[in-house]
Design a protein around this motif. Structure first.
Motif, mmCIF file in Angstrom:
data_model
loop_
_atom_site.group_PDB
_atom_site.id
_atom_site.type_symbol
_atom_site.label_atom_id
_atom_site.label_comp_id
_atom_site.label_asym_id
_atom_site.label_seq_id
_atom_site.Cartn_x
_atom_site.Cartn_y
_atom_site.Cartn_z
ATOM 1 N N ASP A 195 0.855 -1.195 0.000
ATOM 2 C CA ASP A 195 0.000 0.000 0.000
ATOM 3 C C ASP A 195 0.887 1.239 0.000
ATOM 4 O OD1 ASP A 195 -1.906 1.940 0.297
ATOM 5 O OD2 ASP A 195 -2.965 0.951 1.944
ATOM 6 N N SER A 198 -0.339 4.426 1.862
ATOM 7 C CA SER A 198 -0.260 4.352 3.325
ATOM 8 C C SER A 198 1.145 4.697 3.811
ATOM 9 C CB SER A 198 -0.651 2.952 3.792
ATOM 10 O OG SER A 198 -0.561 2.853 5.199
ATOM 11 N N GLU A 215 -10.345 3.680 1.678
ATOM 12 C CA GLU A 215 -9.813 2.753 2.671
ATOM 13 C C GLU A 215 -10.296 3.036 4.098
ATOM 14 O OE1 GLU A 215 -8.074 0.154 1.923
ATOM 15 O OE2 GLU A 215 -7.874 0.611 -0.209
#
Length: 244
Positions: A195, A198, A215
């Motif tokens: 990810d 992130s 998300e």
């Protein structure tokens, strides 16, 4: 041909970023990750024969491993001076019906995973790793202080402070829990590398608004220092900050 105004507006909206972490939280995470990496690497040099032969200097590895383990909780303790970090710790320790729904969907590999600023998997990881670090610290100190002459506190004649059976039990727990920690951290790192947004959020402090909406649909960026922990918005409302 120049783009129509609507396209430029849409591109600007798609690139909009929202704040997620503060510099203090970034530094706490970076320092904790560094100390944990040192602990894992030095442990490997102590327990894996091929690394032990390659590195040598066992006494140095033992010393670095002990002190990096003792210092592991320090970044978090220092970071408690940050209001944002304290608010995020509150979020991590607060579970709701949406977390159960997230876990069910994750176990069944389905979509529809509602999450606030942190999803249920991140909350469970944080709780588990915090408990594991405390147990590792306790068993490590017990192993350290049962060594003869440890820190100069041994009884006269070099007798260990604690019985040998304590050291044996502490070693058993410490070693097997260390293996579990390595496996769990490997999973954590693997998920992080899967990810990029992130990771970018933790590195830069902000994330793409569309990623956050997808998300973490229950998270309201810029809010959450109050009682709701930033997760009280209706999951059916898909826009950030568009409330009258």
């Amino acid at each position: 041909m120049p783009r129509p105004p609507e396209s430029r507006s849409g591109a600007t909206t798609a690139r909009r970023r929202v704040p997620r972490f503060t510099p203090a939280e970034h530094r706490v995470h970076r320092a904790t990750a560094t100390l944990m990496a040192v602990c894992v690497l030095t442990a490997g040099c102590l327990y894996l024969p091929f690394l032990a032969e390659l590195v040598g200097r066992r006494h140095l590895m033992v010393t670095v491993h002990e002190w990096s383990g003792i210092l592991l909780p320090v970044p978090l303790l220092l970071g408690l001076g940050s209001r944002a970090l304290r608010a995020d710790l509150t979020r991590l320790n607060r579970y709701g019906p949406h977390d159960r729904q997230w876990l069910r969907a994750a176990l069944r590999r389905r979509g529809g995973r509602p999450a606030g600023k942190f999803n249920a998997g991140q909350k469970l990881y944080a709780a588990w790793i915090a408990g594991a670090v405390l147990v590792m610290l306790g068993t490590g100190l017990l192993m350290w202080f049962t060594l003869p002459q440890a820190l100069g506190f041994a009884r006269a004649g070099g007798t260990p402070i604690a019985p040998l059976v304590w050291r044996t039990g502490a070693t058993f727990v410490h070693d097997w829990l260390a293996l579990a920690v390595v496996i769990v951290i490997a999973g954590h790192v693997g998920k992080a590398y899967g990810d990029p947004e992130s990771r970018r959020g933790l590195r830069t402090g902000s994330v793409d608004a569309q990623w956050a909406r997808r998300e973490h649909p229950l998270w309201v960026p810029g809010e959450g220092d109050g009682e709701d922990g930033g997760e009280a918005r209706d999951s059916a409302n898909g826009d950030f900050g568009d409330r009258s």
